[in-house]
Design a protein around this motif. Structure first.
Motif, PDB file in Angstrom:
ATOM      1  N   TRP A 239      33.315   4.891-105.852  1.00 43.76           N
ATOM      2  CA  TRP A 239      33.385   3.982-104.736  1.00 43.76           C
ATOM      3  C   TRP A 239      32.339   3.438-104.347  1.00 43.76           C
ATOM      4  CZ3 TRP A 239      29.467   5.339-101.531  1.00 43.76           C
ATOM      5  CH2 TRP A 239      28.801   6.652-101.755  1.00 43.76           C
ATOM      6  N   GLY A 240      32.322   2.191-103.530  1.00 43.16           N
ATOM      7  CA  GLY A 240      31.297   1.510-103.364  1.00 43.16           C
ATOM      8  C   GLY A 240      31.479   0.922-101.916  1.00 43.16           C
ATOM      9  N   PHE A 241      30.332   0.404-101.436  1.00 45.19           N
ATOM     10  CA  PHE A 241      30.442  -0.395-100.118  1.00 45.19           C
ATOM     11  C   PHE A 241      30.095  -1.688-100.420  1.00 45.19           C
ATOM     12  CE2 PHE A 241      29.597   3.994 -98.141  1.00 45.19           C
ATOM     13  CZ  PHE A 241      30.494   3.970 -97.139  1.00 45.19           C
ATOM     14  N   ILE A 242      31.268  -2.608 -99.898  1.00 48.15           N
ATOM     15  CA  ILE A 242      30.988  -4.164-100.218  1.00 48.15           C
ATOM     16  C   ILE A 242      30.940  -4.939 -98.729  1.00 48.15           C
ATOM     17  CG2 ILE A 242      31.914  -3.972-102.580  1.00 48.15           C
ATOM     18  CD1 ILE A 242      34.508  -5.326-101.451  1.00 48.15           C
ATOM     19  N   ALA A 243      30.240  -6.005 -98.654  1.00 51.30           N
ATOM     20  CA  ALA A 243      30.280  -7.008 -97.549  1.00 51.30           C
ATOM     21  C   ALA A 243      31.479  -7.971 -97.878  1.00 51.30           C
ATOM     22  CB  ALA A 243      28.934  -7.739 -97.513  1.00 51.30           C
ATOM     23  N   GLN A 244      32.447  -7.708 -96.670  1.00 55.18           N
ATOM     24  CA  GLN A 244      33.700  -8.408 -96.803  1.00 55.18           C
ATOM     25  C   GLN A 244      33.532 -10.040 -96.419  1.00 55.18           C
ATOM     26  OE1 GLN A 244      35.872  -8.178 -99.246  1.00 55.18           O
ATOM     27  NE2 GLN A 244      37.511  -8.207 -97.795  1.00 55.18           N
TER      28      GLN A 244
END
Length: 297
Positions: A239-244
């Protein structure tokens, strides 16, 4: 002895013709002859002697010529350098931007800027870089502006204007078991491999702060650049966090609902205080501010 006199002397010595040199220099022949004569009077020796229709250097003239040529060439180089500096300062726009920006933002910005005919002669030099590198180049005045992410900014040295804001969201591969959950909570990530940003980057600091508030220690298995993280996620590495932003998602990536994640990513327009921008750069500054008001609402 003046620079003009030395320039006249070098020009006549190189051509060997007084009349032709006067035409090339766009001055009257009597004025050129008088300038050479005054220089000879000041030096105390003759510089030329006639040989048929040609003017050739005397022995003294030959000895003096290299020094006069050096002065004239140095002056010409200084003039050309000053012209280049003027063009770079007045007609060029230099800026850098961070990769996580929406892919279409910079190209569209430039396209709209050049739709104004008055901007057709402007030259733009731009490149992408990390926020820390952009601040370094701003400080050293290698660029006029920077489109940067959040960073600890020296407010005495730089000023910034908020341009863009987009949410940070949890992303996983479409085959990840987390996709079966209606909502994902931070504790659901415990023990699962995570992908994060380069250590110390603004996004890494945000995500680290988020997990500290949640009192969770995530298993960050991989670290890479912002543009590579979606590729790692789509490959099923974790998993990862991305700036949408408006950038299309990588094929095989799915955004999941995590109500606890309420952070945003910001992009700022940054400039060095006290540095007066050139004519083109000042127009670009005003255009960027207007562009965001017209096209980002």
């Amino acid at each position: 002895m003046t620079l003009s006199q030395l320039n006249y002397f070098v020009s006549v010595a190189e051509s060997g013709h007084l009349t032709q040199t006067a035409k090339d220099l766009l001055i009257a022949q009597p004025s050129l002859s008088q300038a050479i004569r005054k220089l000879e009077e000041e030096l105390g020796f003759s510089l030329f002697e006639k040989k048929g229709r040609m003017l050739i250097l005397t022995r003294e003239g030959k000895d003096f010529f290299p020094y006069a040529l050096d002065v004239v060439q140095t002056a010409r180089n200084a003039e050309q350098t000053a012209h280049n500096i003027y063009r770079r300062h007045m007609e060029n726009i230099r800026f850098a931007y961070t990769r996580p920006m929406p892919q279409s933002y910079i190209p569209n910005l430039i396209q709209k800027f050049f739709e104004d005919n008055e901007n057709q002669n402007v030259h733009i030099e731009t490149y992408s870089a990390a926020t820390a590198e952009i601040f370094k180049d701003l400080k050293e005045e290698r660029i006029d502006f920077g489109f940067c992410s959040e960073s600890k900014i020296d407010h005495e040295l730089f000023s910034r204007i908020l341009l863009l804001e987009y949410p940070i969201e949890l992303a996983v591969g479409k085959k990840d078991p987390l996709c079966d959950l209606e909502q994902v909570h931070p504790e659901d990530l415990i023990g699962r491999p995570g992908i994060s940003y380069t250590k110390g980057s603004s996004m890494d600091q945000k995500i680290t702060g988020f997990f500290k508030e949640q009192k969770i220690i995530p298993d960050i298995r991989y670290r890479t650049s912002s543009e590579e993280i979606p590729k790692f996620i789509s490959s099923g590495l974790g998993w990862g966090f991305i700036a949408q932003s408006d950038t299309p998602l990588e094929k095989g990536v799915k955004i999941l609902d995590m109500p606890e994640m309420k952070l945003n990513r910001y992009t700022y327009f940054v400039m060095k205080k006290g540095r007066k921008p050139g004519k083109a750069a000042e127009k670009f500054l005003n255009f960027v501010l207007n562009y965001n008001g017209r096209y980002l609402k």
